[in-house]
Design an enzyme around this catalytic site. Structure first.
Site, mmCIF file in Angstrom:
data_model
loop_
_atom_site.group_PDB
_atom_site.id
_atom_site.type_symbol
_atom_site.label_atom_id
_atom_site.label_comp_id
_atom_site.label_asym_id
_atom_site.label_seq_id
_atom_site.Cartn_x
_atom_site.Cartn_y
_atom_site.Cartn_z
ATOM 1 N N CYS A 1 30.948 34.912 36.015
ATOM 2 C CA CYS A 1 29.838 33.982 36.236
ATOM 3 C C CYS A 1 30.426 32.632 36.616
ATOM 4 C CB CYS A 1 29.035 33.839 34.951
ATOM 5 S SG CYS A 1 28.469 35.403 34.284
ATOM 6 N N ARG B 1 30.751 33.436 42.498
ATOM 7 C CA ARG B 1 31.255 34.053 41.275
ATOM 8 C C ARG B 1 30.217 34.961 40.618
ATOM 9 N NH1 ARG B 1 35.712 31.336 39.264
ATOM 10 N NH2 ARG B 1 35.315 32.389 37.294
ATOM 11 N N TRP C 1 26.581 36.845 36.732
ATOM 12 C CA TRP C 1 26.866 38.212 37.172
ATOM 13 C C TRP C 1 26.662 39.050 35.910
ATOM 14 C CZ3 TRP C 1 29.847 42.535 36.206
ATOM 15 C CH2 TRP C 1 29.917 43.476 37.251
ATOM 16 N N ASN D 1 30.804 32.258 30.374
ATOM 17 C CA ASN D 1 31.382 33.191 31.352
ATOM 18 C C ASN D 1 32.372 34.063 30.586
ATOM 19 O OD1 ASN D 1 32.559 34.535 33.509
ATOM 20 N ND2 ASN D 1 33.984 32.849 33.953
ATOM 21 N N GLY D 2 32.123 35.363 30.526
ATOM 22 C CA GLY D 2 33.009 36.253 29.766
ATOM 23 C C GLY D 2 32.187 37.280 29.011
ATOM 24 N N GLU E 1 42.008 49.296 53.068
ATOM 25 C CA GLU E 1 41.427 47.943 53.088
ATOM 26 C C GLU E 1 40.239 47.862 54.042
ATOM 27 O OE1 GLU E 1 40.638 43.904 52.461
ATOM 28 O OE2 GLU E 1 41.430 45.559 51.250
ATOM 29 N N LYS F 1 36.428 46.773 53.024
ATOM 30 C CA LYS F 1 35.681 45.678 53.663
ATOM 31 C C LYS F 1 34.313 46.161 54.121
ATOM 32 C CE LYS F 1 37.251 42.820 52.394
ATOM 33 N NZ LYS F 1 38.493 42.974 51.731
ATOM 34 N N GLU G 1 32.040 46.885 51.113
ATOM 35 C CA GLU G 1 31.626 45.686 50.364
ATOM 36 C C GLU G 1 30.459 44.949 51.015
ATOM 37 O OE1 GLU G 1 34.547 42.872 48.388
ATOM 38 O OE2 GLU G 1 35.727 43.696 50.031
ATOM 39 N N HIS H 1 42.791 68.384 53.518
ATOM 40 C CA HIS H 1 42.805 68.930 52.151
ATOM 41 C C HIS H 1 41.466 68.749 51.453
ATOM 42 C CE1 HIS H 1 47.051 69.500 52.840
ATOM 43 N NE2 HIS H 1 47.099 68.254 53.274
ATOM 44 N N LYS I 1 33.204 37.128 43.302
ATOM 45 C CA LYS I 1 34.495 36.827 43.909
ATOM 46 C C LYS I 1 35.656 37.019 42.950
ATOM 47 C CE LYS I 1 37.295 35.323 47.095
ATOM 48 N NZ LYS I 1 37.575 36.192 48.220
#
Ligand code: AGP
Length: 613
Positions: A2, A27, A79, A105-106, A486, A490, A493, A509, A608
């Site tokens: 957060c 965040r 969040w 935050n946590g 990657e 992207k 996301e 496979h 983030k």
């Protein structure tokens, strides 16, 4: 996960809190709230959704003079970890009396037994959150001294926190503390700002104090007094922020992601500047904190990271094995911290983290330190917890990265690891001539990326052909395998397309069963070892009706034959080609997400910096 911000000073707090939340919105952005002190009471407003809806609600609910007069307040953008993103679950949370407000935050891991104990004492909880338990605990401990009450409460909680607390009974101060989640204090002229990171502070002051774990501070408009949770005074230095507020604005781009993609020639030049020695054919990286002699005693390199940073570590693994002839491994940080890994004093452990705050990577660093490894950090955020806890390392100098989807941090992580591998290689069998040649190739990276970015419009046309798909596969071999992972991350996301990255040989496979007519396969087939094999795998996909988008080396007519669409990247050293190829995939994902009308900078369900487990 957060973003919290607190303000105390001569200016009206509400608008400063709102603009602080906007800068911290990357965040967490599923709900928000703020509380201000006014005439001996605490006024709270909260709202589900983005900071904009909180601002609207406050404007509608609060008389204009409150916006002008209230000079102390705290705020939060969330969040959700415990309880869905509703108005009731949004922060700030109050204690039983309503005279104490808290933003957090946590995660309070032992909140259930604490809640049960407080409920037995007659406390009433209105939310499903872990955080509300802490505000009630502070209220329960309050005997006229807010600082004391917060210390007492924090001694009872297990878990992580970055908090800011105000009380109607003690106007003119904010209590802030941290364990595991970052807290930065901005020291201004007659004002002080508390925030989860410096982006909410930079437009007020560049003088900041980073709190360490178990620090607690009493903050007033003109003073910051820091102690540890046992109330022993501690001293923390005032640091100077190395960038200006412009760096955290869009600069005319529609999205931070697009801005940060276009910033890569400059950020890569910053990451390289002064770090290549063309005479000795090596790199100058004092942050590796060791001499060539010590480097030659390193037996193994272990890269730690999560998400995009983990993918950068995978490129690092190839680079160190090929350039430095050294055993290299990549570890998913969350697994490393709980797996009791075999680590020795001759291991170089590199913790890769853009934010420097990712909880799993931080815990893995502590585990590696426990085991006596030689630990260093590779971070972008200056003064971040991982940077401070590793005590040695290399900053990316990529500048603030605001978009949740990491772009310039990834390419800077890769270019720095190529330079680290070069340095390690030169302390072993890599010759001066080979070193000079590779250094010259690394020096070209900004120009190679500039050329790739110039194709953005062409890539946008191609993207339009893939924008309606719901599944996609990225395939690559060797150095390009991590880039395939990657690229898939992207696209996932920011466009919510179910994309998977695979080693090109792995499709047979199992995953190839998912291919059907028109399924997009993005094949990375630039001029590196294994290209022909990848083209063979492309044929297998084509035979099942897949639509092939190839990323190939400029002018490679033979490879182009295999593809339905192609994106060309400039010819360069195979290891270096991972960077322009990754940029091409960033641009592709951006345009696909744009064509789908997605929230590119703040994708759903993401944040983030992942500061919880
Ligand atoms: C990447 O686009 C994501 N935001 C995410 O995977 C990120 O890379 C991961 O959370 C690690 O973050 P860090 O580099 O700040 O530690």
């Amino acid at each position: 996960m957060c973003g919290i911000v607190g303000y105390i000073g001569k200016s009206p707090a509400p608008s400063i809190l709102i603009s602080g939340l906007r800068r911290l919105e990357y965040r967490g952005y599923d709900s928000a709230g703020m509380a201000v002190l006014e005439d001996g009471s605490i006024i709270v407003t909260k709202s589900p959704g983005k900071v904009a809806s909180l601002q609207e609600k406050a404007r509608a609910e609060w008389p204009s003079e409150r916006f002008e007069n209230a000079s102390t307040g705290i705020a939060h953008t969330r969040w959700a970890t415990h309880g869905p993103p509703t108005e009731l679950n949004a922060h700030p949370h109050l204690d039983e009396t309503g005279a104490i407000a808290l933003v957090h935050n946590g995660i309070i891991e032992n909140y259930r037994p604490l809640r049960a104990r407080l409920e037995n004492k007659g406390h009433h909880f209105v939310s499903e959150t872990d955080t509300e338990v802490l505000s009630h605990l502070i209220g329960e401990s309050y005997k006229g001294d807010l600082f004391q009450a917060v210390c007492d409460a924090l001694h009872q909680v297990e878990g992580t926190f970055g908090i800011a607390v105000i009380s109607a009974k003690e106007p003119g101060k904010i209590i802030t503390a941290r364990r595991g989640s970052p807290i930065v204090i901005g020291v201004g002229d007659g004002e002080t700002i508390v925030a989860s990171d410096a982006s909410a502070i930079i437009s007020h002051t560049r003088q900041v104090i980073y709190l360490e774990d178990n620090d607690i501070a009493v903050v007033t408009a003109n003073d910051v007094e820091i102690r540890d949770l046992d109330q022993v005074p501690v001293t923390r230095e005032i640091a100077e922020l190395g960038y200006d507020s412009g760096a955290t604005e869009k600069g005319g781009f529609e999205h931070f992601m697009l801005k940060e993609i276009h910033e890569q020639p400059e950020s890569l030049a910053n990451a390289i500047r002064g770090r290549l020695d063309f005479n000795l054919g090596t790199s100058v990286l004092s942050g590796m904190g060791t001499s060539a002699r010590d480097l030659s005693e390193i037996q193994r390199v272990v890269f730690l990271g999560c998400g995009t940073s983990l993918h950068a570590g995978l490129v690092g693994e190839y680079a160190f094995e090929d350039l430095a002839d050294i055993h290299a491994e990549v570890e998913q940080a969350a697994e490393f911290r709980y797996r009791n890994p075999i680590i020795s004093r001759s291991d170089l452990v590199v913790a890769i983290s853009q934010s420097g705050e990712t909880a799993d990577t931080l815990a893995a660093v502590r585990e590696a330190n426990q085991k006596g490894a030689f630990v260093m950090g590779l971070c972008n955020v200056v003064g971040s917890t991982i940077a401070r806890e590793t005590g040695r390392g290399i900053y990316l100098h990529a500048g603030p990265e605001i978009s949740v989807a990491s772009t310039k941090a990834f390419t800077c992580q890769v270019v720095v690891m190529l330079m680290m591998a070069l340095k390690m290689g030169r302390s072993r069998r890599f010759s001066r001539e080979e070193g000079i040649k590779l250094a010259r190739e690394i020096e070209r990276v900004p120009e190679l990326v500039e050329k790739t970015i110039q194709q953005s419009d062409k890539i946008a046309e191609i993207a339009a052909r893939y924008a309606q798909c719901e599944h996609a596969f990225f395939i690559g071999r060797g150095y390009l395998y991590p880039v395939a992972l990657e690229g898939a991350l992207k696209l996932k996301e920011i466009s919510y397309i179910h994309a998977e990255g695979y080693h090109a040989a792995e499709l047979k496979h199992g995953p190839i069963a998912l291919l059907q007519e028109g399924t997009p396969v993005i094949a990375l087939a630039t001029d590196i070892a294994g290209k022909d094999k990848t083209l063979g795998n492309v044929e297998e996909c084509r035979a099942r009706g897949a639509r092939i988008l190839g990323v190939i080396t400029e002018g490679d007519k033979e490879a182009a034959e295999f593809m339905d669409d192609v994106i060309e990247v400039p010819a360069c050293h195979p290891l270096v080609s991972t960077i322009p190829t990754a940029v091409a995939l960033q641009i592709l994902s951006y345009h696909i997400a744009h064509a789908r009308g997605c929230e590119i900078d703040q994708p759903r369900n993401l944040a983030k910096s992942v500061t919880v487990e």
